[in-house]
Design a protein around this motif. Structure first.
Motif, PDB file in Angstrom:
ATOM      1  N   ASN A  33      31.047  48.355  46.219  1.00 49.85           N
ATOM      2  CA  ASN A  33      31.636  49.692  46.073  1.00 49.85           C
ATOM      3  C   ASN A  33      30.913  50.659  47.012  1.00 49.85           C
ATOM      4  O   ASN A  33      29.909  51.262  46.664  1.00 49.85           O
ATOM      5  N   ASN A  34      31.479  50.781  48.225  1.00 51.85           N
ATOM      6  CA  ASN A  34      30.874  51.700  49.201  1.00 51.85           C
ATOM      7  C   ASN A  34      31.515  53.085  49.144  1.00 51.85           C
ATOM      8  O   ASN A  34      31.399  53.860  50.082  1.00 51.85           O
ATOM      9  N   ARG A  54      25.366  29.556  36.098  1.00 50.12           N
ATOM     10  CA  ARG A  54      24.880  28.174  36.117  1.00 50.12           C
ATOM     11  C   ARG A  54      24.747  27.615  34.695  1.00 50.12           C
ATOM     12  O   ARG A  54      24.722  26.395  34.509  1.00 50.12           O
ATOM     13  N   GLY A  55      24.690  28.489  33.708  1.00 47.78           N
ATOM     14  CA  GLY A  55      24.626  28.044  32.318  1.00 47.78           C
ATOM     15  C   GLY A  55      25.974  27.664  31.738  1.00 47.78           C
ATOM     16  O   GLY A  55      26.078  27.375  30.541  1.00 47.78           O
ATOM     17  N   GLY A  56      27.025  27.695  32.571  1.00 44.43           N
ATOM     18  CA  GLY A  56      28.348  27.264  32.126  1.00 44.43           C
ATOM     19  C   GLY A  56      29.130  28.301  31.356  1.00 44.43           C
ATOM     20  O   GLY A  56      30.130  27.972  30.705  1.00 44.43           O
ATOM     21  N   LYS A  57      28.727  29.578  31.451  1.00 47.26           N
ATOM     22  CA  LYS A  57      29.393  30.626  30.679  1.00 47.26           C
ATOM     23  C   LYS A  57      30.568  31.259  31.423  1.00 47.26           C
ATOM     24  O   LYS A  57      31.159  32.227  30.942  1.00 47.26           O
ATOM     25  N   GLY A  58      30.891  30.727  32.597  1.00 50.30           N
ATOM     26  CA  GLY A  58      32.030  31.248  33.334  1.00 50.30           C
ATOM     27  C   GLY A  58      31.651  32.329  34.316  1.00 50.30           C
ATOM     28  O   GLY A  58      30.468  32.529  34.630  1.00 50.30           O
ATOM     29  N   PRO A  59      32.643  33.053  34.822  1.00 50.77           N
ATOM     30  CA  PRO A  59      32.392  34.035  35.883  1.00 50.77           C
ATOM     31  C   PRO A  59      31.697  35.280  35.374  1.00 50.77           C
ATOM     32  O   PRO A  59      31.612  35.530  34.164  1.00 50.77           O
ATOM     33  N   ILE A  60      31.212  36.060  36.320  1.00 46.95           N
ATOM     34  CA  ILE A  60      30.596  37.349  36.017  1.00 46.95           C
ATOM     35  C   ILE A  60      30.967  38.307  37.136  1.00 46.95           C
ATOM     36  O   ILE A  60      31.277  37.880  38.257  1.00 46.95           O
ATOM     37  N   LEU A  61      30.967  39.600  36.825  1.00 49.80           N
ATOM     38  CA  LEU A  61      31.355  40.629  37.789  1.00 49.80           C
ATOM     39  C   LEU A  61      30.174  41.557  38.048  1.00 49.80           C
ATOM     40  O   LEU A  61      29.606  42.119  37.107  1.00 49.80           O
ATOM     41  N   LEU A  62      29.806  41.703  39.314  1.00 46.23           N
ATOM     42  CA  LEU A  62      28.734  42.614  39.712  1.00 46.23           C
ATOM     43  C   LEU A  62      29.321  43.740  40.550  1.00 46.23           C
ATOM     44  O   LEU A  62      29.936  43.484  41.586  1.00 46.23           O
ATOM     45  N   GLU A  63      29.153  44.970  40.103  1.00 43.85           N
ATOM     46  CA  GLU A  63      29.544  46.117  40.921  1.00 43.85           C
ATOM     47  C   GLU A  63      28.303  46.641  41.626  1.00 43.85           C
ATOM     48  O   GLU A  63      27.381  47.147  40.990  1.00 43.85           O
ATOM     49  N   MET A  64      28.287  46.518  42.942  1.00 50.10           N
ATOM     50  CA  MET A  64      27.178  47.006  43.743  1.00 50.10           C
ATOM     51  C   MET A  64      27.493  48.423  44.236  1.00 50.10           C
ATOM     52  O   MET A  64      28.375  48.612  45.077  1.00 50.10           O
ATOM     53  N   LYS A  65      26.793  49.420  43.688  1.00 51.43           N
ATOM     54  CA  LYS A  65      27.001  50.798  44.126  1.00 51.43           C
ATOM     55  C   LYS A  65      26.237  50.991  45.437  1.00 51.43           C
ATOM     56  O   LYS A  65      25.015  51.077  45.456  1.00 51.43           O
ATOM     57  N   THR A  66      26.974  51.007  46.529  1.00 52.20           N
ATOM     58  CA  THR A  66      26.361  51.088  47.850  1.00 52.20           C
ATOM     59  C   THR A  66      27.043  52.180  48.667  1.00 52.20           C
ATOM     60  O   THR A  66      27.778  53.000  48.108  1.00 52.20           O
ATOM     61  N   TYR A  67      26.805  52.197  49.963  1.00 50.15           N
ATOM     62  CA  TYR A  67      27.334  53.292  50.790  1.00 50.15           C
ATOM     63  C   TYR A  67      27.338  52.850  52.245  1.00 50.15           C
ATOM     64  O   TYR A  67      26.358  52.257  52.714  1.00 50.15           O
ATOM     65  N   ARG A  68      28.437  53.089  52.934  1.00 55.17           N
ATOM     66  CA  ARG A  68      28.469  52.801  54.365  1.00 55.17           C
ATOM     67  C   ARG A  68      28.330  54.104  55.146  1.00 55.17           C
ATOM     68  O   ARG A  68      28.964  55.102  54.818  1.00 55.17           O
TER      69      ARG A  68
END
Length: 337
Positions: free
Chosen positions: A187-188, A239-253
């Motif tokens: 998220n830029n 890796r523990g087999g719990k399925g996907p995960i979502l990471l929102e990276m607060k960044t800026y260009r």
């Protein structure tokens, strides 16, 4: 969170050491100087087509990809992809040669800035269709699970792509089949040119997976140690087999969406304020000095080495020959039919 969710490990800022922190600093600096040089070559007409620079966002790929295992995990992203390739430890010379359309480029000069690829390094592309790489990354996750190879698919997309329909079809499939995918929203703040709060009804993008029971985290994408800490938690989950995960990276260009974008939708003061307060490289440098991990002389030497490496890559890219015309007919199909 509702009780249907398993407990997501709380991310903590990564505890680093001298060698690792200096490597983070070196990688971020390499991406920054590489992109600055790419901008210069574009201005000189040596890079054609579109060129989307990563300046300001270096902590994201550096922190995330420092935690994956080369040869096992996979990476896929959109067309702002130079930094992702460098963070896969691909030779800057062949990346720069691809930008200038030379035969020595990573895709033999036929991909250019937006469409680079290297199976050898587990990098499955820059992709030019907004959001389409999310479905492909979900497929990579399916392949990892099918082969039971322990791999994880890092699937990057931007805040603009977060509103695309295929993203949510991919979320549904990934959670339904518990695929090992880490969905990463870079998220830029501005997508192509509209601020996220004007374009998205839900602008807290880490929550976008909730209706699919996908956990999410919002991370300071300008802090390489915060990024790596979040990645440690994400990898433990996936890796523990719990399925996907979502990471929102607060960044800026710091630059426009592409080299042709004058970025008139924001003020110079805003950009300068981000540079002054939140620059990932400057802040890492200050932290390294504060911890006594290196002195000014050592950091200046790293800068000198990086500048020489980037200059060598640019010289290589300018001098390498263009592809032979016969290359127009290669790589059209995977096999002959």
């Amino acid at each position: 969170m509702p009780d249907r969710f398993d407990a997501l490990p709380e991310p903590v800022r990564h505890e680093t050491n001298v060698a690792e922190y200096l490597e983070f600093y070196r990688m971020m600096l390499l991406i920054r100087r590489f992109e600055e040089k790419a901008g210069q070559l574009y201005g000189m007409g040596l890079i054609g087509g579109f060129c989307h620079l990563y300046i300001g966002q270096e902590a994201v790929v550096t922190g995330l990809q420092s935690a994956i295992q080369p040869g096992r995990d996979s990476v896929i992203t959109g067309y702002r992809d130079h930094g992702h390739m460098l963070a896969c430890h691909i030779d800057p010379k062949v990346v720069m040669a691809e930008l200038t359309g030379r035969a020595a480029g990573i895709s033999r000069g036929k991909g250019g800035s937006m469409h680079m690829f290297s199976v050898e390094h587990g990098f499955y592309g820059g992709h030019g269709i907004v959001g389409a790489q999310v479905s492909l990354g979900t497929g990579l996750g399916f392949a990892h699970k099918y082969k039971a190879d322990g791999g994880v698919a890092l699937t990057y997309f931007g805040d603009g792509a977060a509103n695309q329909g295929q993203v949510y079809e991919s979320f549904n499939m990934a959670e339904l089949w518990k695929l090992p995918v880490i969905f990463i929203i870079e998220n830029n703040q501005y997508a192509m040119g509209t601020s996220v709060n004007r374009a998205s009804a839900e602008d807290q993008l880490y929550r976008r997976g909730e209706s699919f029971r996908i956990e999410g985290m919002q991370v300071d994408g300008m802090d390489v140690l915060a990024v790596r800490g979040a990645m440690n938690s994400a990898l433990e989950w996936v890796r523990g087999g719990k399925g996907p995960i979502l990471l929102e990276m607060k960044t800026y260009r710091y630059r426009g969406h592409s080299m042709s974008d004058p970025a008139k939708y924001r003020s110079r003061d805003e950009v300068q304020a981000m540079r002054d307060k939140s620059d990932p490289i400057d802040n890492a440098r200050a932290d390294i000095l504060k911890r006594g991990f290196a002195d000014e002389t050592a950091l200046k030497e790293i800068e000198k080495v990086i500048r020489a490496q980037v200059a060598e890559a640019a010289d290589f890219a300018e001098q390498a020959p263009e592809p032979d015309l016969a290359e127009l007919y290669t790589d059209v199909l995977v096999e002959r039919y």
